[in-house]
Design a protein around this motif. Structure first.
Motif, short mmCIF file in Angstrom:
data_model
loop_
_atom_site.label_atom_id
_atom_site.label_comp_id
_atom_site.label_asym_id
_atom_site.label_seq_id
_atom_site.Cartn_x
_atom_site.Cartn_y
_atom_site.Cartn_z
N ALA A 1 -40.37 -30.00 -27.64
CA ALA A 1 -39.88 -30.72 -26.58
C ALA A 1 -38.58 -31.36 -26.72
CB ALA A 1 -40.78 -31.70 -26.20
N TRP A 2 -38.11 -31.70 -28.10
CA TRP A 2 -36.92 -32.56 -28.36
C TRP A 2 -35.94 -31.31 -28.05
CZ3 TRP A 2 -34.81 -37.10 -29.78
CH2 TRP A 2 -33.48 -36.80 -30.19
N ASP A 3 -35.98 -30.28 -28.53
CA ASP A 3 -35.03 -29.18 -28.31
C ASP A 3 -34.67 -28.82 -26.94
OD1 ASP A 3 -34.68 -29.10 -31.02
OD2 ASP A 3 -36.62 -27.84 -31.06
N ARG B 1 -38.87 -37.43 -33.83
CA ARG B 1 -37.47 -37.35 -34.30
C ARG B 1 -37.04 -38.69 -34.75
NH1 ARG B 1 -38.48 -32.61 -35.12
NH2 ARG B 1 -37.49 -30.95 -33.99
N MET B 2 -36.99 -39.60 -33.85
CA MET B 2 -36.58 -40.88 -34.34
C MET B 2 -37.50 -41.53 -35.36
SD MET B 2 -36.19 -42.42 -30.29
CE MET B 2 -35.83 -43.98 -30.41
N PHE B 3 -38.66 -41.39 -35.52
CA PHE B 3 -39.46 -41.79 -36.56
C PHE B 3 -39.04 -41.21 -37.85
CE2 PHE B 3 -43.09 -42.00 -39.45
CZ PHE B 3 -43.66 -42.94 -39.57
N GLY B 4 -38.86 -39.76 -37.79
CA GLY B 4 -38.45 -39.03 -38.99
C GLY B 4 -37.13 -39.69 -39.52
N LEU B 5 -36.25 -39.80 -38.45
CA LEU B 5 -34.61 -40.21 -39.06
C LEU B 5 -34.80 -41.57 -39.64
CD1 LEU B 5 -31.69 -40.16 -39.34
CD2 LEU B 5 -31.72 -41.02 -36.84
N VAL C 1 -28.33 -37.46 -43.49
CA VAL C 1 -27.67 -36.20 -43.03
C VAL C 1 -28.35 -34.99 -43.20
CG1 VAL C 1 -25.54 -35.06 -43.21
CG2 VAL C 1 -25.32 -37.37 -43.19
N VAL C 2 -29.07 -34.93 -44.05
CA VAL C 2 -29.87 -33.54 -44.41
C VAL C 2 -30.96 -33.60 -43.16
CG1 VAL C 2 -31.58 -32.43 -45.83
CG2 VAL C 2 -29.47 -33.56 -46.62
N TYR C 3 -31.54 -34.71 -42.98
CA TYR C 3 -32.70 -34.65 -41.69
C TYR C 3 -32.14 -34.31 -40.55
CZ TYR C 3 -35.83 -36.43 -38.43
OH TYR C 3 -36.79 -36.53 -37.49
N LEU C 4 -30.89 -35.04 -40.09
CA LEU C 4 -30.40 -34.55 -38.82
C LEU C 4 -29.74 -33.29 -38.75
CD1 LEU C 4 -28.12 -37.81 -38.53
CD2 LEU C 4 -30.00 -37.35 -37.10
N HIS C 5 -29.45 -32.82 -39.89
CA HIS C 5 -29.07 -31.15 -39.75
C HIS C 5 -29.89 -30.32 -39.75
CE1 HIS C 5 -25.94 -28.03 -39.91
NE2 HIS C 5 -26.72 -27.59 -40.89
N HIS C 6 -31.04 -30.50 -40.48
CA HIS C 6 -32.34 -29.45 -40.61
C HIS C 6 -33.44 -29.82 -39.63
CE1 HIS C 6 -32.59 -26.76 -43.89
NE2 HIS C 6 -31.92 -27.35 -44.43
N TYR C 7 -33.53 -30.99 -39.32
CA TYR C 7 -34.99 -31.14 -38.56
C TYR C 7 -34.35 -31.65 -36.81
CZ TYR C 7 -37.30 -30.56 -42.91
OH TYR C 7 -37.83 -30.22 -43.86
N ALA C 8 -33.25 -32.44 -36.87
CA ALA C 8 -32.83 -32.70 -35.39
C ALA C 8 -31.94 -31.63 -35.01
CB ALA C 8 -32.08 -34.01 -35.43
N GLY C 9 -31.65 -30.71 -35.65
CA GLY C 9 -30.55 -29.59 -35.27
C GLY C 9 -29.23 -29.95 -34.70
N MET C 10 -29.03 -30.93 -35.63
CA MET C 10 -27.53 -31.60 -35.07
C MET C 10 -26.23 -30.97 -35.91
SD MET C 10 -27.97 -35.43 -34.50
CE MET C 10 -26.52 -35.82 -34.04
N SER C 11 -25.18 -30.56 -35.48
CA SER C 11 -24.00 -29.98 -36.15
C SER C 11 -23.42 -30.91 -37.05
CB SER C 11 -23.04 -29.21 -35.29
OG SER C 11 -22.35 -30.14 -34.31
#
Lengths: 199, 128
Positions: free
Chosen positions: A23-25, A55-59, A155-165
């Motif tokens: 749902a996040w995507d 996603r917020m909890f993961g970050l 940064v690894v989390y945001l790129h891999h799991y939140a799909g951010m560039s």
């Protein structure tokens, strides 16, 4: 690598390499949910929690390294969303804004934490909910992820799991794009080295 | 190296970060709901922007600056002209000092010295 991947059939691993869109995507409901929260509707707040909390909890977890702190960060972030509801309709990208305030609160919580307080055995990663028999040993990989610095982990989390560039990460964290890319490369290189050594 | 990269990517893609703990949803919604019931907290800049006395002060200041921009140059010009005229009326020598020669219409520019009419008049002066 076998030690961490164990005896996984390659087909099974390939099938699980791509995360299913969550749902996040989906960008569609965010504007509507933010407008609902801005209007003071509680059901919109509940919907926002269902959309964003994972996603917020993961970050927060990857930044603070502690489940209790991460839960506190998520609570604080939602309180801040409710308090700042008047400006929610002006926010261009709700998802990145939520991760930005999560990041800021996580830093504050980490600073407040007493340095003598022992950290728990961090479960940074777990097997997907629908796949309990995952071939990868989540506990061992979590132990390796714990050895990255909090900034690299984030940064690894945001790129891999939140799909951010990298540029989106840079904007959210308030750092140059180059720094975000550099942290990601260093973090991943360290993780690779640790995985190779652990194998 | 490529194999290592693929393996790391595979591991990260196979696993996922854990979700929020049970019970967090209720706690979050209770606290955030309470915050939602409170009146909206404005930050400092919003309070300044919405402040009625500060808006009135700003409007008054703009008005004062506008009026001053019109009145002051006129008053200044008038006082300067009256000073020059008054001084020149009393002492003609002072007019040469105060009045800038190049602004006078009757002032002969330097180029006029090379004009034929002027040159002729100078020759006449020599012969006489």
């Amino acid at each position: 690598m076998e030690a961490i991947l164990e005896t996984a059939p390659s087909a099974n691993v390939e099938a699980t390499t791509a995360h299913e869109p969550s749902a996040w995507d989906n960008p569609a409901p965010w504007r509507e949910v933010f407008e609902g929260v801005a209007a003071g509707r509680r059901e919109a707040l509940a919907r926002l929690y269902d959309l964003a909390s994972k996603r917020m909890f993961g970050l927060a977890l990857w930044r603070t390294g502690n489940t209790e702190d991460a839960a506190e960060v998520v609570q604080e972030a939602f309180v801040r969303v409710a308090e700042q509801r008047a400006r929610l309709v002006t926010i261009r990208d709700p998802r990145w804004w939520l991760l930005e305030i999560t990041h800021r609160i996580a830093i504050d919580v980490t600073r407040r934490r007493r340095p003598t307080e022992p950290l728990e055995d961090h479960p940074y990663l777990s097997a997907p909910a629908g796949d309990p028999g995952s071939p990868v040993d989540a506990r061992r990989v979590s132990a390796l992820v714990a050895r990255l610095s909090p900034k690299q982990r984030e940064v690894v989390y945001l790129h891999h799991y939140a799909g951010m560039s990298h540029s989106e990460i840079g904007r959210s964290l308030g750092i140059p794009t180059f720094t975000a890319a550099s942290r990601y490369r260093l973090g991943l290189a360290t993780l690779r080295r640790l995985i190779t050594r652990a194998s | 190296m490529t194999d290592q990269r693929q393996d790391t990517d595979t591991i990260l893609a196979t696993l996922e970060p854990p979700g929020p703990p049970d019970g967090l949803r209720d706690r979050v919604l209770r606290r955030a709901g309470a915050a939602l019931d409170r009146p909206t907290a404005q930050d400092r800049w919003s309070r300044i922007y919405a402040s009625r006395p500060l808006r009135a002060a700003w409007a008054a200041m703009v008005l004062v600056l506008f009026v001053a921009n019109i009145i002051l140059p006129r008053a200044n010009r008038r006082s300067r002209e009256s000073f020059v005229e008054g001084a020149a009326g009393r002492t003609p020598e002072l007019r040469e000092v105060v009045d800038v020669p190049r602004l006078r219409e009757a002032y002969v520019s330097f180029d006029a010295l090379t004009a034929p009419a002027f040159a002729g008049s100078r020759r006449k002066e020599k012969t006489s």
